[in-house]
Write a protein that holds these residues in place. Structure first.
Motif, PDB file in Angstrom:
ATOM      1  N   ASP A   1       0.831  -1.211   0.000  1.00 25.91           N
ATOM      2  CA  ASP A   1       0.000   0.000   0.000  1.00 25.91           C
ATOM      3  C   ASP A   1       0.868   1.264   0.000  1.00 25.91           C
ATOM      4  OD1 ASP A   1      -2.252  -1.532   0.023  1.00 25.91           O
ATOM      5  OD2 ASP A   1      -2.700  -1.252   2.154  1.00 25.91           O
ATOM      6  N   ILE A   2       2.113   1.120   0.394  1.00 25.97           N
ATOM      7  CA  ILE A   2       3.037   2.247   0.420  1.00 25.97           C
ATOM      8  C   ILE A   2       4.290   1.881  -0.383  1.00 25.97           C
ATOM      9  CG2 ILE A   2       2.214   3.076   2.651  1.00 25.97           C
ATOM     10  CD1 ILE A   2       4.634   1.780   3.924  1.00 25.97           C
ATOM     11  N   ARG A   3       5.112   2.868  -0.665  1.00 18.75           N
ATOM     12  CA  ARG A   3       6.339   2.611  -1.415  1.00 18.75           C
ATOM     13  C   ARG A   3       7.297   1.734  -0.606  1.00 18.75           C
ATOM     14  NH1 ARG A   3       5.149   7.937  -2.691  1.00 18.75           N
ATOM     15  NH2 ARG A   3       4.978   8.372  -4.945  1.00 18.75           N
ATOM     16  N   PRO A   4       7.988   0.815  -1.261  1.00 11.48           N
ATOM     17  CA  PRO A   4       9.019   0.038  -0.565  1.00 11.48           C
ATOM     18  C   PRO A   4      10.181   0.946  -0.186  1.00 11.48           C
ATOM     19  CG  PRO A   4       9.128  -0.351  -2.931  1.00 11.48           C
ATOM     20  CD  PRO A   4       7.891   0.484  -2.693  1.00 11.48           C
ATOM     21  N   GLY A   5      11.016   0.480   0.736  1.00 11.28           N
ATOM     22  CA  GLY A   5      12.063   1.346   1.252  1.00 11.28           C
ATOM     23  C   GLY A   5      13.472   0.798   1.112  1.00 11.28           C
ATOM     24  N   LEU A   6      14.437   1.695   1.228  1.00  6.04           N
ATOM     25  CA  LEU A   6      15.847   1.326   1.264  1.00  6.04           C
ATOM     26  C   LEU A   6      16.139   0.555   2.544  1.00  6.04           C
ATOM     27  CD1 LEU A   6      18.626   1.723  -0.147  1.00  6.04           C
ATOM     28  CD2 LEU A   6      18.894   3.801   1.218  1.00  6.04           C
ATOM     29  N   THR A   7      15.467   0.941   3.614  1.00  3.35           N
ATOM     30  CA  THR A   7      15.514   0.211   4.868  1.00  3.35           C
ATOM     31  C   THR A   7      14.112   0.206   5.453  1.00  3.35           C
ATOM     32  OG1 THR A   7      16.606   0.038   7.036  1.00  3.35           O
ATOM     33  CG2 THR A   7      16.051   2.251   6.265  1.00  3.35           C
ATOM     34  N   GLY A   8      13.890  -0.631   6.444  1.00  2.00           N
ATOM     35  CA  GLY A   8      12.546  -0.727   6.986  1.00  2.00           C
ATOM     36  C   GLY A   8      12.528  -1.236   8.411  1.00  2.00           C
ATOM     37  N   LEU A   9      11.337  -1.333   8.957  1.00  2.00           N
ATOM     38  CA  LEU A   9      11.170  -1.766  10.345  1.00  2.00           C
ATOM     39  C   LEU A   9      11.667  -3.196  10.540  1.00  2.00           C
ATOM     40  CD1 LEU A   9      10.084  -0.996  13.135  1.00  2.00           C
ATOM     41  CD2 LEU A   9       7.837  -1.842  12.418  1.00  2.00           C
ATOM     42  N   ALA A  10      11.385  -4.074   9.585  1.00  2.00           N
ATOM     43  CA  ALA A  10      11.823  -5.469   9.706  1.00  2.00           C
ATOM     44  C   ALA A  10      13.343  -5.576   9.716  1.00  2.00           C
ATOM     45  CB  ALA A  10      11.243  -6.301   8.559  1.00  2.00           C
ATOM     46  N   GLN A  11      14.011  -4.694   8.962  1.00  2.00           N
ATOM     47  CA  GLN A  11      15.470  -4.754   8.888  1.00  2.00           C
ATOM     48  C   GLN A  11      16.126  -4.353  10.213  1.00  2.00           C
ATOM     49  OE1 GLN A  11      13.561  -3.778   6.041  1.00  2.00           O
ATOM     50  NE2 GLN A  11      14.060  -5.915   5.654  1.00  2.00           N
ATOM     51  N   VAL A  12      15.567  -3.372  10.896  1.00  2.00           N
ATOM     52  CA  VAL A  12      16.160  -2.970  12.170  1.00  2.00           C
ATOM     53  C   VAL A  12      15.731  -3.891  13.304  1.00  2.00           C
ATOM     54  CG1 VAL A  12      16.328  -0.567  11.457  1.00  2.00           C
ATOM     55  CG2 VAL A  12      14.309  -1.320  12.730  1.00  2.00           C
ATOM     56  N   LYS A  13      14.702  -4.710  13.057  1.00  2.00           N
ATOM     57  CA  LYS A  13      14.241  -5.652  14.075  1.00  2.00           C
ATOM     58  C   LYS A  13      14.940  -7.003  13.984  1.00  2.00           C
ATOM     59  CE  LYS A  13      10.991  -3.282  16.221  1.00  2.00           C
ATOM     60  NZ  LYS A  13      11.032  -3.007  17.677  1.00  2.00           N
ATOM     61  N   GLY A  14      15.736  -7.197  12.933  1.00  2.00           N
ATOM     62  CA  GLY A  14      16.425  -8.482  12.872  1.00  2.00           C
ATOM     63  C   GLY A  14      16.910  -8.899  11.505  1.00  2.00           C
ATOM     64  N   ARG A  15      16.590  -8.115  10.470  1.00  2.00           N
ATOM     65  CA  ARG A  15      17.029  -8.390   9.106  1.00  2.00           C
ATOM     66  C   ARG A  15      16.687  -9.824   8.728  1.00  2.00           C
ATOM     67  NH1 ARG A  15      22.761  -6.166   6.659  1.00  2.00           N
ATOM     68  NH2 ARG A  15      22.160  -6.268   4.470  1.00  2.00           N
ATOM     69  N   ASN A  16      17.654 -10.680   8.316  1.00  2.00           N
ATOM     70  CA  ASN A  16      17.309 -12.037   7.891  1.00  2.00           C
ATOM     71  C   ASN A  16      17.444 -13.060   9.009  1.00  2.00           C
ATOM     72  OD1 ASN A  16      20.128 -11.508   7.574  1.00  2.00           O
ATOM     73  ND2 ASN A  16      20.344 -13.475   6.553  1.00  2.00           N
ATOM     74  N   PHE A  17      17.414 -12.590  10.273  1.00  2.00           N
ATOM     75  CA  PHE A  17      17.431 -13.493  11.408  1.00  2.00           C
ATOM     76  C   PHE A  17      16.044 -13.591  12.063  1.00  2.00           C
ATOM     77  CE2 PHE A  17      21.844 -12.490  10.820  1.00  2.00           C
ATOM     78  CZ  PHE A  17      22.478 -13.700  11.047  1.00  2.00           C
ATOM     79  N   ILE A  18      15.021 -13.167  11.327  1.00  2.00           N
ATOM     80  CA  ILE A  18      13.651 -13.323  11.803  1.00  2.00           C
ATOM     81  C   ILE A  18      12.867 -14.100  10.757  1.00  2.00           C
ATOM     82  CG2 ILE A  18      13.658 -11.270  13.257  1.00  2.00           C
ATOM     83  CD1 ILE A  18      12.333  -9.719  11.041  1.00  2.00           C
ATOM     84  N   THR A  19      11.711 -14.627  11.149  1.00  2.00           N
ATOM     85  CA  THR A  19      10.942 -15.478  10.264  1.00  2.00           C
ATOM     86  C   THR A  19      10.169 -14.668   9.221  1.00  2.00           C
ATOM     87  OG1 THR A  19       8.956 -15.434  11.646  1.00  2.00           O
ATOM     88  CG2 THR A  19      10.633 -17.109  12.152  1.00  2.00           C
ATOM     89  N   TRP A  20       9.678 -15.372   8.217  1.00  2.00           N
ATOM     90  CA  TRP A  20       8.843 -14.772   7.181  1.00  2.00           C
ATOM     91  C   TRP A  20       7.645 -14.062   7.797  1.00  2.00           C
ATOM     92  CZ3 TRP A  20       9.176 -14.540   1.854  1.00  2.00           C
ATOM     93  CH2 TRP A  20       7.988 -14.281   1.161  1.00  2.00           C
ATOM     94  N   GLU A  21       6.972 -14.727   8.743  1.00  2.00           N
ATOM     95  CA  GLU A  21       5.795 -14.142   9.373  1.00  2.00           C
ATOM     96  C   GLU A  21       6.143 -12.861  10.113  1.00  2.00           C
ATOM     97  OE1 GLU A  21       6.553 -17.332   9.485  1.00  2.00           O
ATOM     98  OE2 GLU A  21       4.861 -18.284   8.465  1.00  2.00           O
ATOM     99  N   GLU A  22       7.284 -12.844  10.784  1.00  2.00           N
ATOM    100  CA  GLU A  22       7.695 -11.647  11.526  1.00  2.00           C
ATOM    101  C   GLU A  22       8.022 -10.496  10.579  1.00  2.00           C
ATOM    102  OE1 GLU A  22       9.791 -13.254  15.594  1.00  2.00           O
ATOM    103  OE2 GLU A  22      10.820 -13.651  13.698  1.00  2.00           O
ATOM    104  N   ILE A  23       8.668 -10.821   9.454  1.00  2.00           N
ATOM    105  CA  ILE A  23       8.978  -9.791   8.468  1.00  2.00           C
ATOM    106  C   ILE A  23       7.705  -9.113   8.001  1.00  2.00           C
ATOM    107  CG2 ILE A  23       9.798  -9.393   6.110  1.00  2.00           C
ATOM    108  CD1 ILE A  23      11.923 -11.540   6.600  1.00  2.00           C
TER     109      ILE A  23
END
Length: 222
Positions: free
Chosen positions: A138-160
């Motif tokens: 619904d919004i533009r994708p970002g260079l960085t985001g909330l999921a990235q500062v919360k764990g990047r690729n060390f969190i699950t798909w659902e969490e992302i």
């Protein structure tokens, strides 16, 4: 249903601020773009940039720009060699410092992306989203985001997706500033960075990567 901006910041100020910051970054750091481009050309070859289709706002497809990080080495059958063979120390350095992401600023200037927003995943994932998950677009994708500062690729798909939807529904200036600060700290500390071929596994067994690492896994420098 059309996305309703969370507040006046998202409605009237976020895009102009993105444009201003994007142009300012190019003007101030033009020398860094030039240096990285020359080094990529010398150490990794041509083309210096590679593009990949990604879904943007309202799932409109755009071309994402990045500096290449792999050699274009192939076997006797013309097939690309494994990532660990084509990925050089220089390529790893670009990834660990996020310098390979610099060209995405031009996506921000064009209006394809925002500085902060859900990271743009691969187009091939779109058919697998739930109805709710589609709202991350619904919004533009970002260079960085909330999921990235919360764990990047060390969190699950659902969490992302949970973090992406949380941001899409509650985008504020204060949240953007916090995400940017945490992003800078993570880049400086090199935290939450893994090998390009690593990822997390969700409960259904699907292989899931953060989009920053997915694109490196499937990168084709040709």
């Amino acid at each position: 249903m059309r996305h309703k901006p969370y507040g006046i910041y998202e409605k009237d100020f976020k895009r102009p601020l993105d444009l201003f910051c994007g142009l300012a970054a190019v003007i101030v750091f033009w020398w860094l773009y030039l240096v990285v481009a020359v080094l990529v050309r010398i150490k990794l070859g041509s083309p210096v940039l590679y593009t990949q289709n990604r879904p943007g706002k309202n799932e409109k497809i755009f071309k994402l720009y990045k500096f290449r990080t792999m050699m274009d080495e192939r076997d006797e059958n013309g097939e690309l060699l494994p990532d660990e063979v084509r990925l050089t120390k220089f390529g790893k350095c670009l990834r660990n410092t996020s310098l390979d992401e610099l060209p995405e600023v031009f996506n921000i200037i064009r209006g394809d992306m925002s500085i902060v927003g859900p990271r743009p995943l691969l187009v091939r994932y779109l058919p697998y989203y739930t109805e709710e998950e589609h709202h991350r677009h619904d919004i533009r994708p970002g260079l960085t985001g909330l999921a990235q500062v919360k764990g990047r690729n060390f969190i699950t798909w659902e969490e992302i997706f949970q973090y992406d939807l949380e941001y899409a529904n509650h985008c504020t200036f204060v949240m953007d500033i916090k995400i940017l600060i945490y992003t800078v700290l993570k880049v400086i500390s090199h935290s939450d960075i893994s090998d390009a071929t690593q990822g997390t596994q969700d409960s259904s067994g699907r292989k899931v990567h953060d989009s920053l690492d997915i694109e490196r896994k499937v990168e084709n420098a040709s």
